[in-house]
Design a protein around this motif. Sequence first.
Motif, PDB file in Angstrom:
ATOM      1  N   LYS A   2      -2.717  14.382   1.324  1.00  0.00           N
ATOM      2  CA  LYS A   2      -2.725  13.435   2.603  1.00  0.00           C
ATOM      3  C   LYS A   2      -3.063  11.509   2.364  1.00  0.00           C
ATOM      4  O   LYS A   2      -4.884  11.773   2.512  1.00  0.00           O
ATOM      5  N   ARG A   3      -2.684  10.572   2.414  1.00  0.00           N
ATOM      6  CA  ARG A   3      -3.914   9.684   2.657  1.00  0.00           C
ATOM      7  C   ARG A   3      -3.314   9.127   3.872  1.00  0.00           C
ATOM      8  O   ARG A   3      -2.545   9.445   4.344  1.00  0.00           O
ATOM      9  N   THR A   4      -4.810   8.526   4.715  1.00  0.00           N
ATOM     10  CA  THR A   4      -5.449   7.922   5.795  1.00  0.00           C
ATOM     11  C   THR A   4      -5.365   7.082   6.233  1.00  0.00           C
ATOM     12  O   THR A   4      -5.398   7.113   7.206  1.00  0.00           O
ATOM     13  N   ALA A   5      -5.445   5.988   4.808  1.00  0.00           N
ATOM     14  CA  ALA A   5      -5.731   4.951   5.347  1.00  0.00           C
ATOM     15  C   ALA A   5      -4.773   4.023   3.856  1.00  0.00           C
ATOM     16  O   ALA A   5      -4.549   4.046   3.246  1.00  0.00           O
ATOM     17  N   ALA A 152     -12.550   0.350   0.953  1.00  0.00           N
ATOM     18  CA  ALA A 152     -12.295   2.085   1.216  1.00  0.00           C
ATOM     19  C   ALA A 152     -13.495   2.448   2.030  1.00  0.00           C
ATOM     20  O   ALA A 152     -14.160   3.127   3.533  1.00  0.00           O
ATOM     21  N   GLU A 153     -15.085   1.914   1.175  1.00  0.00           N
ATOM     22  CA  GLU A 153     -16.613   1.886   1.872  1.00  0.00           C
ATOM     23  C   GLU A 153     -16.170   1.858   3.378  1.00  0.00           C
ATOM     24  O   GLU A 153     -16.802   2.335   3.957  1.00  0.00           O
ATOM     25  N   ARG A 154     -16.186   0.729   3.955  1.00  0.00           N
ATOM     26  CA  ARG A 154     -16.544  -0.211   4.808  1.00  0.00           C
ATOM     27  C   ARG A 154     -15.853   0.601   5.721  1.00  0.00           C
ATOM     28  O   ARG A 154     -16.114   1.000   7.103  1.00  0.00           O
ATOM     29  N   LEU A 155     -13.989   0.972   5.610  1.00  0.00           N
ATOM     30  CA  LEU A 155     -13.273   2.207   6.757  1.00  0.00           C
ATOM     31  C   LEU A 155     -13.993   3.331   6.628  1.00  0.00           C
ATOM     32  O   LEU A 155     -13.879   4.079   7.190  1.00  0.00           O
ATOM     33  N   GLY A 156     -14.895   3.755   5.479  1.00  0.00           N
ATOM     34  CA  GLY A 156     -15.564   5.777   5.659  1.00  0.00           C
ATOM     35  C   GLY A 156     -14.366   6.073   4.858  1.00  0.00           C
ATOM     36  O   GLY A 156     -14.636   7.087   5.256  1.00  0.00           O
ATOM     37  N   ALA A 160      -9.623   7.810  -3.461  1.00  0.00           N
ATOM     38  CA  ALA A 160      -8.671   8.882  -3.169  1.00  0.00           C
ATOM     39  C   ALA A 160      -7.556   8.833  -1.960  1.00  0.00           C
ATOM     40  O   ALA A 160      -6.360  10.198  -2.546  1.00  0.00           O
ATOM     41  N   ASN A 161      -7.982   8.624  -1.492  1.00  0.00           N
ATOM     42  CA  ASN A 161      -7.256   9.169   0.789  1.00  0.00           C
ATOM     43  C   ASN A 161      -6.652   7.235   1.046  1.00  0.00           C
ATOM     44  O   ASN A 161      -6.255   7.614   1.912  1.00  0.00           O
ATOM     45  N   CYS A 162      -6.607   6.598  -0.171  1.00  0.00           N
ATOM     46  CA  CYS A 162      -6.031   5.011   0.846  1.00  0.00           C
ATOM     47  C   CYS A 162      -5.021   4.845  -0.805  1.00  0.00           C
ATOM     48  O   CYS A 162      -5.319   5.367  -1.162  1.00  0.00           O
ATOM     49  N   LEU A 163      -3.887   4.278  -0.216  1.00  0.00           N
ATOM     50  CA  LEU A 163      -2.373   4.004  -0.455  1.00  0.00           C
ATOM     51  C   LEU A 163      -3.230   1.857  -0.641  1.00  0.00           C
ATOM     52  O   LEU A 163      -3.197   1.763   0.707  1.00  0.00           O
ATOM     53  N   ALA A 164      -3.099   1.740  -0.998  1.00  0.00           N
ATOM     54  CA  ALA A 164      -2.509   0.360  -1.734  1.00  0.00           C
ATOM     55  C   ALA A 164      -1.933  -0.210  -1.808  1.00  0.00           C
ATOM     56  O   ALA A 164      -1.037  -0.121  -2.922  1.00  0.00           O
ATOM     57  N   LEU A 165      -1.454  -1.602  -1.551  1.00  0.00           N
ATOM     58  CA  LEU A 165      -1.046  -2.298  -1.351  1.00  0.00           C
ATOM     59  C   LEU A 165      -1.539  -3.864  -2.227  1.00  0.00           C
ATOM     60  O   LEU A 165      -1.891  -4.528  -1.703  1.00  0.00           O
TER      61      LEU A 165
END
Length: 216
Positions: A2-5, A152-156, A160-165
């Motif tokens: 599941k993507r969380t960010a 992603a690093e700055r979000l913590g 792989a847990n991110c959806l990129a647009l």
Amino acid sequence: MKRTAILFDMDGLMVDTEPLARRSWEYVVAAHDAVVSDDLYGRMVGLRTSESARLLHAELALLLPVEELIARKTAAFLVALEEGVPVMPGLWALLDRVEALGLRWAVATSTPRELAESVLGKLGLVGRYGALAAGDEVAHGKPAPDLFLLAAERLGVAPANCLALEDSGPGCAAAVAAGARVIVVPTETTRHANFSGAYRRYPSLAEVAVDLEALL
């Protein structure tokens, strides 16, 4: 998984600033009797300002130093922003949906940080996004994965847990290389770009908002 960010590109994806950017470049090179063709600008979309400037400099054989070209384009772009920042259709609906689902989000843009903060500030988004990664903060611009990895690093959050647009070919390649699941929303300028590796393609952010839970 599941993507969380969510990782958002900015120009051409969140905001319709590509026409402003093109007019800014055209204004600068016109003083040197040069023009920016559709093909040339198409190759600039998704690149950092410094890389776009070097491409213009080489293709148009400009005598103006690259650093001065960047400075003049930046000044012209800031003036253009004073007229307002047009948002892409569905942006507000998507951001509301992202936040209603409790997802954190960041912006990963090729634009230099000063300009990116100006654009996001004019939209009233400062404080809503969890992180910003800008083109002048990484060693390599898109299609290298650096911007998405930094966001992603700055979000913590793991990429792989991110959806990129994304809306551009280089941006899509960058997000895929970073390991994110990539959704593309092409513009008229980028609709024929190479979107290899994209998970799904949509006509606007409004449709992404409707399908967001399923895309995660």
